[in-house]
Motif scaffolding. Structure first.
Motif, short mmCIF file in Angstrom:
data_model
loop_
_atom_site.label_atom_id
_atom_site.label_comp_id
_atom_site.label_asym_id
_atom_site.label_seq_id
_atom_site.Cartn_x
_atom_site.Cartn_y
_atom_site.Cartn_z
N VAL A 1 20.17 -96.92 -2.78
CA VAL A 1 20.88 -95.68 -2.49
C VAL A 1 21.60 -95.82 -1.16
CG1 VAL A 1 20.64 -93.20 -2.08
CG2 VAL A 1 19.14 -94.33 -3.74
N SER A 2 22.89 -95.45 -1.15
CA SER A 2 23.68 -95.45 0.07
C SER A 2 24.48 -94.17 0.14
CB SER A 2 24.61 -96.66 0.13
OG SER A 2 25.50 -96.66 -0.98
N VAL A 3 25.03 -93.88 1.32
CA VAL A 3 25.88 -92.70 1.50
C VAL A 3 27.32 -93.08 1.18
CG1 VAL A 3 26.78 -91.02 3.15
CG2 VAL A 3 24.36 -91.65 3.20
N LEU A 4 27.91 -92.41 0.21
CA LEU A 4 29.33 -92.62 -0.09
C LEU A 4 30.19 -91.81 0.87
CD1 LEU A 4 31.64 -93.67 -1.90
CD2 LEU A 4 31.33 -91.61 -3.29
N SER A 5 29.84 -90.53 1.05
CA SER A 5 30.60 -89.65 1.93
C SER A 5 29.65 -88.88 2.83
CB SER A 5 31.44 -88.66 1.12
OG SER A 5 31.96 -87.63 1.94
N SER A 6 29.93 -88.94 4.13
CA SER A 6 29.11 -88.21 5.10
C SER A 6 29.64 -86.81 5.36
CB SER A 6 29.02 -88.99 6.41
OG SER A 6 30.31 -89.22 6.94
N HIS A 7 30.69 -86.40 4.63
CA HIS A 7 31.15 -85.01 4.71
C HIS A 7 30.10 -84.13 4.04
CE1 HIS A 7 33.84 -81.52 4.65
NE2 HIS A 7 33.36 -81.31 3.43
N ALA A 8 29.48 -83.24 4.78
CA ALA A 8 28.41 -82.40 4.24
C ALA A 8 29.00 -81.24 3.46
CB ALA A 8 27.51 -81.89 5.36
N CYS A 9 28.67 -81.16 2.18
CA CYS A 9 29.13 -80.08 1.32
C CYS A 9 28.13 -78.93 1.33
CB CYS A 9 29.29 -80.58 -0.11
SG CYS A 9 30.66 -81.72 -0.36
#
Length: 289
Positions: free
Chosen positions: A4-12
């Motif tokens: 598991v990795s972070v694709l987008s660090s923009h918090a929704c």
């Protein structure tokens, strides 16, 4: 072993509705509450974030250049290139205080799209069938309808009622995507509520467990066969992405969090990428007439 990795660090605030557009090699997903559409290639550093004039929940591919967007303002065609919107149909649920929610396109080109109450009113959840301009109510009496997805042969539909912790299955006509049977319990979910789902090429149903920090895989008989843990507690929806559809994008949310809870769970609302031994199916285009 999946990674598991972070694709987008923009918090929704409420990340939802992910999809993959093969012609554009881009993933699309929504922040429903903040009225945003996010667009991102898997190798991009960050997503493009598009403002929307409504709370949108589903982006169904029409062709290489357009999406059909479902929202609390109805159905709109959206140009992927310039973002222009064309209304196809006003919002279709006549009861005040309702909005669109989950959705997916059946292999016959029919969009199944759910509606629900903004205040999660019991019984307000419904699922609708749309194809080529025709709209029909097909499921009623739910609360938060989610997990809309279809078996590889198009003969079975799945959906959940998140607050009831149940995923249902329903026989459908493979040629139309219309139901031709009664819903049955597919499985019961514990340790969280069944949110969005997608079905892989092998027939496994992958379901995001809201409140459970996990995505679960069920075989066609409803048996839990695999669980992938994620950092965020409120995971909301998975989608197969990438050129080979062999990666799983998973959205999440910080809905309902105050400042203290957000500080304690900075992973909430991020968008994740899971690499593992699985493969999805190409998502059909929706027929608009």
């Amino acid at each position: 072993m999946p990674t598991v990795s972070v694709l987008s660090s923009h918090a929704c605030h409420l990340g939802e509705g992910p999809s993959w557009h093969p012609g554009r090699a881009k993933a699309f997903w929504f922040d429903i509450l903040d009225r945003k559409l996010l667009e991102m290639g898997l190798d991009d550093a960050a997503p493009q974030i598009h403002d929307l004039p409504f709370h949108a929940t589903v982006a169904a591919r029409v062709d290489n250049d357009r999406h059909l967007i479902a929202s609390d303002a109805g159905l709109h065609l959206r140009s992927i290139d310039d973002g222009t919107l064309q209304e196809l149909r006003p919002f279709w649920d006549e009861r005040p205080g309702t909005r669109s929610n989950d959705g997916a396109v059946h292999p016959a080109g029919a969009l199944w799209i759910s509606t629900m109450g903004w205040r999660f009113e019991p019984g307000f959840g419904r699922i609708w069938w749309y194809r080529a301009g025709e709209l029909r109510l097909i499921v009623d009496g739910l609360t938060i309808p989610n997990a809309i997805s279809f078996s590889p042969d198009g003969g079975t539909a799945y959906f959940s009622d998140t607050t009831e912790h149940v995923i249902y299955r329903l026989a459908v006509d493979p040629l139309t995507g219309l139901p031709n049977g009664e819903r049955q319990v597919f499985c019961k979910v514990s340790g969280g509520g069944p949110d969005g789902a997608t079905v892989g090429a092998d027939g496994l149903l992958w379901n995001a467990r809201w409140g459970g920090s996990a995505v679960d895989a069920y075989d066609p008989d409803g048996h839990l066969v695999r669980t992938i843990s994620l950092p965020a507690r409120q995971v909301s929806c998975p989608a197969f992405v990438g050129a080979n559809l062999d990666r799983l994008l998973v959205t999440s949310a910080f809905e309902g969090y105050d400042a203290e809870k957000r500080a304690a769970e900075p992973e909430a609302g991020l968008t994740y990428l899971v690499d593992g031994p699985f493969r999805g199916l190409p998502q059909p285009a929706v027929l608009i007439g």
